[in-house]
Motif scaffolding. Sequence first.
Motif, PDB file in Angstrom:
ATOM      1  N   LEU A 118      52.880 -50.896 -41.574  1.00 25.16           N
ATOM      2  CA  LEU A 118      52.105 -49.764 -42.058  1.00 25.16           C
ATOM      3  C   LEU A 118      51.266 -50.213 -43.246  1.00 25.16           C
ATOM      4  N   THR A 119      49.979 -49.855 -43.211  1.00 24.63           N
ATOM      5  CA  THR A 119      49.054 -50.262 -44.270  1.00 24.63           C
ATOM      6  C   THR A 119      48.529 -49.042 -45.003  1.00 24.63           C
ATOM      7  N   GLU A 120      48.701 -49.041 -46.340  1.00 26.56           N
ATOM      8  CA  GLU A 120      48.104 -47.990 -47.158  1.00 26.56           C
ATOM      9  C   GLU A 120      46.609 -48.254 -47.239  1.00 26.56           C
ATOM     10  N   ARG A 121      45.819 -47.325 -46.735  1.00 26.83           N
ATOM     11  CA  ARG A 121      44.390 -47.588 -46.596  1.00 26.83           C
ATOM     12  C   ARG A 121      43.685 -47.676 -47.950  1.00 26.83           C
ATOM     13  N   ALA A 122      44.189 -46.980 -48.950  1.00 25.62           N
ATOM     14  CA  ALA A 122      43.525 -46.999 -50.258  1.00 25.62           C
ATOM     15  C   ALA A 122      43.744 -48.306 -50.994  1.00 25.62           C
ATOM     16  N   THR A 123      44.895 -48.956 -50.772  1.00 24.78           N
ATOM     17  CA  THR A 123      45.233 -50.165 -51.538  1.00 24.78           C
ATOM     18  C   THR A 123      45.323 -51.423 -50.695  1.00 24.78           C
ATOM     19  N   GLY A 124      45.456 -51.259 -49.367  1.00 26.62           N
ATOM     20  CA  GLY A 124      45.660 -52.412 -48.506  1.00 26.62           C
ATOM     21  C   GLY A 124      47.090 -52.912 -48.490  1.00 26.62           C
ATOM     22  N   ARG A 125      47.978 -52.255 -49.209  1.00 24.07           N
ATOM     23  CA  ARG A 125      49.387 -52.680 -49.283  1.00 24.07           C
ATOM     24  C   ARG A 125      50.051 -52.469 -47.928  1.00 24.07           C
ATOM     25  N   VAL A 126      50.778 -53.504 -47.464  1.00 23.90           N
ATOM     26  CA  VAL A 126      51.446 -53.461 -46.167  1.00 23.90           C
ATOM     27  C   VAL A 126      52.950 -53.384 -46.373  1.00 23.90           C
ATOM     28  N   THR A 127      53.584 -52.473 -45.670  1.00 22.82           N
ATOM     29  CA  THR A 127      55.045 -52.384 -45.665  1.00 22.82           C
ATOM     30  C   THR A 127      55.526 -52.448 -44.224  1.00 22.82           C
ATOM     31  N   GLU A 128      56.784 -52.800 -44.079  1.00 23.94           N
ATOM     32  CA  GLU A 128      57.385 -52.899 -42.744  1.00 23.94           C
ATOM     33  C   GLU A 128      58.441 -51.807 -42.598  1.00 23.94           C
ATOM     34  N   VAL A 129      58.406 -51.125 -41.462  1.00 23.34           N
ATOM     35  CA  VAL A 129      59.398 -50.094 -41.165  1.00 23.34           C
ATOM     36  C   VAL A 129      60.089 -50.458 -39.862  1.00 23.34           C
ATOM     37  N   ARG A 130      61.411 -50.485 -39.917  1.00 23.33           N
ATOM     38  CA  ARG A 130      62.197 -50.724 -38.713  1.00 23.33           C
ATOM     39  C   ARG A 130      62.825 -49.410 -38.286  1.00 23.33           C
ATOM     40  N   ALA A 131      62.568 -49.031 -37.057  1.00 23.73           N
ATOM     41  CA  ALA A 131      63.027 -47.739 -36.553  1.00 23.73           C
ATOM     42  C   ALA A 131      63.723 -47.931 -35.216  1.00 23.73           C
ATOM     43  N   ALA A 132      64.619 -47.014 -34.921  1.00 28.25           N
ATOM     44  CA  ALA A 132      65.247 -47.041 -33.598  1.00 28.25           C
ATOM     45  C   ALA A 132      64.247 -46.651 -32.520  1.00 28.25           C
ATOM     46  N   TYR A 133      63.327 -45.706 -32.864  1.00 24.73           N
ATOM     47  CA  TYR A 133      62.347 -45.215 -31.888  1.00 24.73           C
ATOM     48  C   TYR A 133      61.016 -44.960 -32.593  1.00 24.73           C
ATOM     49  N   LEU A 134      59.940 -45.087 -31.830  1.00 20.49           N
ATOM     50  CA  LEU A 134      58.601 -44.775 -32.321  1.00 20.49           C
ATOM     51  C   LEU A 134      58.023 -43.669 -31.444  1.00 20.49           C
ATOM     52  N   VAL A 135      57.462 -42.648 -32.077  1.00 23.61           N
ATOM     53  CA  VAL A 135      56.770 -41.570 -31.358  1.00 23.61           C
ATOM     54  C   VAL A 135      55.293 -41.660 -31.710  1.00 23.61           C
ATOM     55  N   ALA A 136      54.455 -41.885 -30.708  1.00 25.43           N
ATOM     56  CA  ALA A 136      53.013 -41.991 -30.919  1.00 25.43           C
ATOM     57  C   ALA A 136      52.359 -40.656 -30.584  1.00 25.43           C
ATOM     58  N   ALA A 137      51.843 -40.005 -31.630  1.00 29.23           N
ATOM     59  CA  ALA A 137      51.088 -38.762 -31.460  1.00 29.23           C
ATOM     60  C   ALA A 137      49.745 -38.960 -32.147  1.00 29.23           C
ATOM     61  N   ASP A 138      49.101 -40.077 -31.798  1.00 27.46           N
ATOM     62  CA  ASP A 138      47.922 -40.543 -32.523  1.00 27.46           C
ATOM     63  C   ASP A 138      46.609 -40.245 -31.812  1.00 27.46           C
ATOM     64  N   GLY A 139      46.574 -39.160 -31.059  1.00 24.36           N
ATOM     65  CA  GLY A 139      45.306 -38.637 -30.588  1.00 24.36           C
ATOM     66  C   GLY A 139      44.796 -39.184 -29.277  1.00 24.36           C
ATOM     67  N   PRO A 140      43.646 -38.643 -28.825  1.00 23.60           N
ATOM     68  CA  PRO A 140      43.116 -38.978 -27.503  1.00 23.60           C
ATOM     69  C   PRO A 140      42.879 -40.468 -27.277  1.00 23.60           C
ATOM     70  N   HIS A 141      42.430 -41.153 -28.293  1.00 28.07           N
ATOM     71  CA  HIS A 141      42.152 -42.587 -28.167  1.00 28.07           C
ATOM     72  C   HIS A 141      43.268 -43.377 -28.849  1.00 28.07           C
ATOM     73  N   SER A 142      44.476 -43.058 -28.470  1.00 33.62           N
ATOM     74  CA  SER A 142      45.689 -43.605 -29.067  1.00 33.62           C
ATOM     75  C   SER A 142      45.693 -45.127 -29.079  1.00 33.62           C
ATOM     76  N   THR A 143      45.815 -45.700 -30.270  1.00 30.54           N
ATOM     77  CA  THR A 143      45.910 -47.156 -30.362  1.00 30.54           C
ATOM     78  C   THR A 143      47.252 -47.651 -29.814  1.00 30.54           C
ATOM     79  N   VAL A 144      48.287 -46.836 -29.942  1.00 26.10           N
ATOM     80  CA  VAL A 144      49.582 -47.226 -29.393  1.00 26.10           C
ATOM     81  C   VAL A 144      49.516 -47.273 -27.875  1.00 26.10           C
ATOM     82  N   ARG A 145      48.936 -46.260 -27.279  1.00 30.09           N
ATOM     83  CA  ARG A 145      48.804 -46.249 -25.813  1.00 30.09           C
ATOM     84  C   ARG A 145      47.982 -47.439 -25.338  1.00 30.09           C
ATOM     85  N   GLU A 146      46.914 -47.730 -26.051  1.00 31.45           N
ATOM     86  CA  GLU A 146      46.060 -48.854 -25.660  1.00 31.45           C
ATOM     87  C   GLU A 146      46.798 -50.175 -25.815  1.00 31.45           C
ATOM     88  N   GLN A 147      47.561 -50.341 -26.896  1.00 33.04           N
ATOM     89  CA  GLN A 147      48.299 -51.586 -27.083  1.00 33.04           C
ATOM     90  C   GLN A 147      49.341 -51.779 -25.992  1.00 33.04           C
TER      91      GLN A 147
END
Length: 524
Positions: free
Chosen positions: A152-181
């Motif tokens: 995850l990248t903070e757009r204002a600062t460029g700072r990157v953090t890592e998140v480890r999750a059991a599950y990911l839910v993509a609700a990122d819109g019609p042109h979903s980058t997750v769906r495309e990936q």
Amino acid sequence: MQTSQTAVLVVGGGVTGLTTAAYLAARGVPTVLAERRPSPSPHPRARGFNPRAMEVLRAVGLEETVAEAGRGFDGHTLRARVRSLTGAELLRHDLPGGAGLGELTPSRWALLSQDRLEPLIRARAEELGADVRFGTELTGFTQTGDGVTAQLTERATGRVTEVRAAYLVAADGPHSTVREQLGIPVRGRWGLHHQLSIVFDADLRAALGDRRFAICQVQNDVVEGLLVHDDTLRQGTLYVRFDPEADGGVAAFTPDRCAALVRAAIGDPDLPLTIRDTQPWELSAVVAQRFRDGRVFLAGDAVHVMPPVSGFGASTGIQDAQNLAWKLAAVVSGTAGEALLDSYEPERLAVAGLTVDQCRRRVTSGTGFAAPPRGEGILDDLALTFGLRYRSGAVLDDGADPDVPAYGVADLTGRPGTRLPHVWLLRAGRRVSTLDLPVDGPVLLTGPDGEGWRTAADKAELPLVVLDAGTDPDGGWEGRYRAAPAEAILLRPDGYVAWRAPEPDAAALSAAVDAVLGRAGQPR
């Protein structure tokens, strides 16, 4: 790089993602939500959320808050076709509602716009404990058999953090980058029409008179489009079609031209007004071919994009959120097996396919603003709102009507795979809806002669609710559900019926609960 852990990472802070986060947090599931925008969009976008969507928000304690925020839209139920707001009315029709709706649901239409709704859901999600991060973009992810690692990248600062999750839910819109990936294809058609939303300020009180529109179709020699107004009667949005390849495309819609179109739609060439914003978008009808890839689930516009008809688009996303979130919560808590998650895709993909097709039919037949005509393969709005039917491993279907995707209101009797019809009950001296009963897990309902189910329910660790003359004063058990006095109904947390049985049977109930919760074959 800083690393953190959570149970579920939600990507996308629109209405679907926020509802998912709120529902998960309400059930104690650690949740992080990442949204690339710094704040919710100020553009009105979707306007109108149907009663089924409001039932979902009711389940996270938001119904009264949303109703109050939309109080100014009470009575904004008219759908019409006009020459202009001040011109002749060619057709009028009210949204389904009124006194008859109270027999179907405890909830009502919420006619506020999406830009007003999203901050309310965000505040509730944060209040319940969700970690909501706007201005934060998903810039990469990988998954293994036991989890997802995301950057995850903070757009204002460029700072990157890592998140480890059991599950990911993509609700990122019609042109979903997750769906495309993930390489998930869609079926249907992008760009049925290209639309321009023109948001304006103007005093509409004189043009409206005592009318209050949910949506108004305008047809005259200057402009054809859809017009909506807010509850102040001083702001509106005009939606017009344009050809991106002709006459300069969207760039040709200068402020002066937009103002002229708005004045023509209102029917007052001298009306003072200000153009606040314009936004081009595509009217599309597409459905993703898969809603899941391993530990990644997709919801909302990321997997279905439909023409904006009768509030079905955003309302369908809200129901995706509930369907997925209760299952993730049950699995994360250990009360359900991971097999339960296999039911999300078949249930919601079928609903999305049907709803997208129905919205497309309404638009192409020219009835998106009016009462759906009989025939032409178009279902009644109430059937599409309340009568949808699930088929999956989380439903023990009775096998009846295999080709029926949705039932009409008259046929809603609590069949397996359908939403349990609303009935008012008396519990502890107060009135509650049957839809309020299953909060954290399944609930067993039985009739006035159903005490024989108590031992079976205790063994299955299920709450038992007996509907008798004291708790069911309106006789909904026999009248609405057409159920025998000793019959039982197994109700899921999303208000859908999982199973019915005619008489007490502990072994059958235990097997049904295990099947519904994805625990079949597992030691208890």
